[in-house]
Every structure is written in C-alpha cells, then in structure tokens.
Design an enzyme around this catalytic site. Structure first.
Site, PDB file in Angstrom:
ATOM      1  N   CYS A  36       0.847  -1.196   0.000  1.00 34.59           N
ATOM      2  CA  CYS A  36       0.000   0.000   0.000  1.00 34.59           C
ATOM      3  C   CYS A  36       0.886   1.252   0.000  1.00 34.59           C
ATOM      4  O   CYS A  36       1.993   1.247   0.534  1.00 34.59           O
ATOM      5  CB  CYS A  36      -0.914   0.012   1.216  1.00 34.59           C
ATOM      6  SG  CYS A  36      -2.076   1.408   1.232  1.00 34.59           S
ATOM      7  N   ASP A  77       0.375   3.819   1.669  1.00 35.15           N
ATOM      8  CA  ASP A  77       0.299   4.415   3.004  1.00 35.15           C
ATOM      9  C   ASP A  77       1.696   4.736   3.549  1.00 35.15           C
ATOM     10  O   ASP A  77       2.579   3.874   3.554  1.00 35.15           O
ATOM     11  CB  ASP A  77      -0.419   3.427   3.946  1.00 35.15           C
ATOM     12  CG  ASP A  77      -0.826   4.074   5.259  1.00 35.15           C
ATOM     13  OD1 ASP A  77       0.057   4.657   5.932  1.00 35.15           O
ATOM     14  OD2 ASP A  77      -2.020   3.993   5.615  1.00 35.15           O
ATOM     15  N   ARG A  99       2.775   4.966   6.359  1.00 40.41           N
ATOM     16  CA  ARG A  99       3.175   4.226   7.566  1.00 40.41           C
ATOM     17  C   ARG A  99       3.650   2.804   7.262  1.00 40.41           C
ATOM     18  O   ARG A  99       3.966   2.051   8.180  1.00 40.41           O
ATOM     19  CB  ARG A  99       1.989   4.171   8.543  1.00 40.41           C
ATOM     20  CG  ARG A  99       1.522   5.537   8.999  1.00 40.41           C
ATOM     21  CD  ARG A  99       0.157   5.471   9.623  1.00 40.41           C
ATOM     22  NE  ARG A  99      -0.868   5.067   8.658  1.00 40.41           N
ATOM     23  CZ  ARG A  99      -2.157   4.912   8.952  1.00 40.41           C
ATOM     24  NH1 ARG A  99      -2.574   5.106  10.182  1.00 40.41           N
ATOM     25  NH2 ARG A  99      -3.021   4.556   8.029  1.00 40.41           N
ATOM     26  N   HIS A 134      -2.189  -4.053   4.912  1.00 43.21           N
ATOM     27  CA  HIS A 134      -2.009  -3.651   6.310  1.00 43.21           C
ATOM     28  C   HIS A 134      -3.366  -3.417   6.958  1.00 43.21           C
ATOM     29  O   HIS A 134      -4.326  -3.031   6.284  1.00 43.21           O
ATOM     30  CB  HIS A 134      -1.122  -2.403   6.423  1.00 43.21           C
ATOM     31  CG  HIS A 134      -1.738  -1.153   5.858  1.00 43.21           C
ATOM     32  ND1 HIS A 134      -2.314  -0.185   6.640  1.00 43.21           N
ATOM     33  CD2 HIS A 134      -1.874  -0.720   4.577  1.00 43.21           C
ATOM     34  CE1 HIS A 134      -2.766   0.794   5.879  1.00 43.21           C
ATOM     35  NE2 HIS A 134      -2.517   0.491   4.623  1.00 43.21           N
ATOM     36  N   CYS A 143      -6.330  -0.093   6.825  1.00 46.69           N
ATOM     37  CA  CYS A 143      -6.040   0.545   5.531  1.00 46.69           C
ATOM     38  C   CYS A 143      -7.147   1.552   5.161  1.00 46.69           C
ATOM     39  O   CYS A 143      -8.328   1.193   5.089  1.00 46.69           O
ATOM     40  CB  CYS A 143      -5.904  -0.512   4.434  1.00 46.69           C
ATOM     41  SG  CYS A 143      -5.510   0.179   2.818  1.00 46.69           S
TER      42      CYS A 143
END
Ligand code: CO
Length: 216
Positions: A42, A44, A46, A98, A101
């Site tokens: 992803c 993302d 993080r 994750h 999400c």
C-alpha cells in the site's frame, strides 16, 4: 520558492551513514541491482517497504499503490511485475496489505472521494464476494481488518493469474507468491498462509486461506 532544504540535509547525512557502514556501498549498488524480492504494498506512508523488513537499497524491488491492488489492466503494476520476474528474476513476490487501511475503509463506506472511487471499486467487488465473512464481525474496525486480509488473499491470486507469473511457472522458473499483512499498531508482519509456487496450488490454497478466516 521553498526548496525543502531539510530533506537534502537528511539525505547528505543518510548517504554518509551508509558509506560509513560500507565504504563502496553506492559504488557497488550503482553497477547493478540484484533483488530477490518484489514487494507489492500500500502507498500508506506508515508502511515503508524496505524499513519494515530491514532491507537495504538494492535488496527489494517495490511497487506500491492505494490498498495494494493488482489489476490485470494496470500497465504500471504489470510492467513492474514483468521486469521483476523476467529481467531481475526475483524469487519471491510479496503482496503486503495492512490493518486499518484507509483505502479499504473508504471502499466499505461507499463515500464519494473522486477519481479514487473507481480504483476502490475493485475492493468493493471483493467485499461483495465475501460479504457474509466480513459482516460476521460486529465492530466496524474488525470488519475493515477482515476485508484487509481478504484483499491480500485476492491480490495474491491476481498476481498468480497474470500471464507473467503463469509463463514463469511454465518455464519452471522458481517463483513464490506470498500474502502478508502488516500491523500498524505493533509494527509486525503476519503471514496470511497463502504461499503459492505453481498453478495447481492457486485454487486449493486460496480456498484454505479464506476458510481459515471464517473459523478464526
Ligand atoms: Co493502505
């Protein structure tokens, strides 16, 4: 114009640290890359691929998009996959989702976010396919996380069904496709136990992985 000086300062320090560890680090790396892994994860912020598995530059080829989706008409993702398999000869493709999400959550909420809604349709299709399994969870957070897990399983299968992976297996190139999920709250990876190494394993391993979620 603001030129983001602090990022350049960070970069100078980072490069110096790498060189301190290994004098010819960049010199060697500039000549060739030889990664064993392709990471599909992803976007993302993080979930930074290399950091999570503590690998150095050069050790992992990476493709990231919102909610780690593998679509058979996505020329970007397919090109990364083809280059990784045919040219770099990676031995492992790791689809990593994750928990928590935002893309998955947005897809479940059916809201209007713009162009991204079209991308998230793929996730909504997965939700429809496994609706009872997702809706079994009473808390919204758990429903989201269940769909995050199912999304990983579905994307592993999508990778396996590409002509690229099919052709690699056909010519007996060793190639395993893995499904993992990352926990934002503890920084740990979990194996979704769907590691596929040939065409025959796709359906039975897929069914087992989905079943496992249902009885947990
Ligand atoms: Co995400």
């Amino acid at each position: 114009m603001r030129l983001l000086h602090h990022l350049f300062e960070n970069n100078v320090q980072w490069a110096a640290r790498q060189k301190k560890e290994q004098k010819d680090f960049f010199e060697k790396l500039s000549k060739q890359q030889n990664p064993e892994y392709l990471w599909i994860g992803c976007s993302d912020s993080r979930v930074p691929a290399n950091e999570i598995v503590d690998l150095l530059p050069g050790e992992m080829f990476v493709h990231r998009n919102i909610a780690n989706v593998v679509v058979h008409t996505d020329l970007n993702c397919l090109s990364v996959l083809q280059y990784a398999v045919d040219v770099l000869h990676v031995k492992h493709i790791i689809v990593t989702g994750h928990y928590g999400c935002g893309g998955i959550r947005a897809a479940m909420q059916n809201g209007k976010f713009g162009l991204i809604d079209n991308w998230l349709r793929h996730i909504q299709d997965i939700y429809q396919k496994h609706k009872s399994l997702v809706d079994d969870e009473s808390a919204e957070e758990h429903r989201t996380n269940r769909l995050c897990e199912l999304n990983v399983i579905e994307q592993v299968v999508n990778v396996c069904r590409t002509t690229i992976v099919q052709d690699a297996w056909e010519r007996n190139q060793p190639l395993a496709v893995h499904g993992w999920i990352y926990g934002l709250t503890d920084g740990l990876l979990r194996d979704m136990e769907i590691t596929i190494e040939n065409h025959e394993q796709i359906l039975p391993y897929y069914e087992k992985a989905v079943q496992r979620l249902g009885v947990r």
